[in-house]
Design a protein around this motif. Structure first.
Motif: not given
Length: 282
Positions: A111-115, A123-124, A145-148
Motif C-alpha cells: 500500500t505504501v509503495l503503490r502510493a 516494489s519487489t 516512505s518519508k523520503a519518497l
C-alpha cells in the motif's frame, strides 16, 4: 457445475506436479476462493504455488496467504499473476530472501509503495535488494516512505528517486558520506550496511530490477529441473490414480465433502483416503 470443473482442475494439477492430493486440494480451493480463479488460470497458478513451495522448502499455506495478498494488493490479474510469481521467485533467488518472507513483505508494504508510485516489480526489487543487504524492511520503511514523499513533492518519481539514491551512495567520496546518505533515506539502523554493499558493488537497484523482470528462470522450469526420481514417481502415481474411476472421484469427494468449495476454507485429505490410494498401487 462449478464442483465438476474444480474436480477436473484438481486432476490436471496432481497429474502435472509432484504433490500429494491434499496439497493440490488446498492450492486449488484457496486460489479459487481468494482470487476467484477457475479453469486454466487456476491450474497454472496452483502449479506455481505447489512447485515454489516444494523447491524452496517453504510452507504451502503460508505462501498461498502471502502470495495472494501481494497479488491482490497490487491488483494483478490474469496471466500477469503468473508473471508476478516468477518475478517473486527470481527476486528471492537473487536476494537470498525466502519466497515466503519476500511475498509477505511485498504484501505488507504494498500500500505504501503503490502510493509512492512504484509498481509490483519495482516494489519487489526494492524490498528484495533491502533484504539482500540485511535490512529489516519494516524498520526502514518509515524513513523511506518519508523520503519518497519528499521526492514526489519535488516532482521526482519514486523509481527515479531510488535510482538517484543508489547513484549518490555509490558516488560518495568516502564510506562516511555514503552511510550518511543511506541513513537519511533508510534510518540509522539500516543505512550503513545498505551503503556498504552499494559502494562495494554488490547491490544495484537497476541491475536487480532488470534481472528480475527480464530473467528467463521460471518456477515451473526450476521445478522440472529439480525433480528427482521419487518426485517423478509421484507424478506417475498421480496420473494413474486420476484415470482410475471411481478412485479419482472418491479421492476428490474426500477432499471436498462438506466443503462448498467456493465459500468454505479448504480441507485436508483424510489419512484413510491416502492409505487407500497407496494400497491400490501396491
Amino acid at each position: 457445475s462449478a464442483l465438476s470443473a474444480l474436480e477436473s482442475d484438481f486432476k490436471k494439477v496432481v497429474s502435472s506436479v509432484p504433490t500429494d492430493f491434499a496439497s493440490a486440494g488446498d492450492a486449488i480451493g484457496t486460489l479459487n476462493q481468494r482470487l476467484g480463479l477457475t479453469g486454466e488460470p487456476l491450474r497454472k497458478l496452483s502449479e506455481q504455488f505447489l512447485e515454489v513451495s516444494r523447491i524452496t522448502g517453504t510452507d504451502l499455506a503460508t505462501n498461498l496467504k502471502s502470495g495472494t495478498d501481494a497479488l491482490t494488493n497490487f491488483g494483478i490479474q490474469g496471466k500477469d499473476q503468473r508473471t508476478a510469481m516468477d518475478q517473486l521467485f527470481r527476486a528471492s533467488q537473487q536476494s537470498g530472501m525466502g519466497f515466503d518472507a519476500l511475498a509477505a513483505a511485498v504484501a505488507a508494504n504494498g500500500t505504501v509503495l503503490r502510493a509512492s508510485g512504484l509498481n509490483f516489480a519495482e516494489s519487489t526489487a526494492l524490498i528484495a535488494s533491502m533484504g539482500k543487504a540485511g535490512v529489516d524492511v519494516s524498520e526502514a520503511m518509515p524513513s523511506l516512505s518519508k523520503a519518497l514523499g519528499l521526492a514526489a513533492d519535488a516532482g521526482v518519481s519514486a523509481k527515479d528517486y531510488l535510482g538517484q539514491l543508489f547513484d549518490r551512495i555509490k558516488g560518495a567520496a568516502d564510506p562516511i558520506e555514503a552511510a550518511g546518505i543511506a541513513t537519511e533515506a533508510l534510518g540509522k539502523k539500516a543505512g550503513p550496511k545498505f551503503a556498504q554493499l552499494i559502494q562495494e558493488g554488490k547491490l544495484s537497484y537497476d541491475d536487480f530490477l532488470g534481472k528480475m523482470v527480464s530473467g528467463s528462470e521460471t518456477i515451473r522450469g526450476a521445478g522440472k529441473d529439480t525433480m528427482d526420481f521419487g518426485e517423478q514417481w509421484t507424478v506417475l502415481k498421480n496420473n494413474v490414480l486420476t484415470k482410475v474411476e471411481p478412485i479419482a472421484t472418491k479421492l476428490f469427494d474426500a477432499i471436498g465433502k462438506g466443503m462448498a468449495w467456493i465459500n468454505a476454507p479448504p480441507l485436508r485429505l483424510p489419512a484413510r483416503a491416502c492409505a487407500e490410494c497407496d494400497a491400490r498401487l501396491r
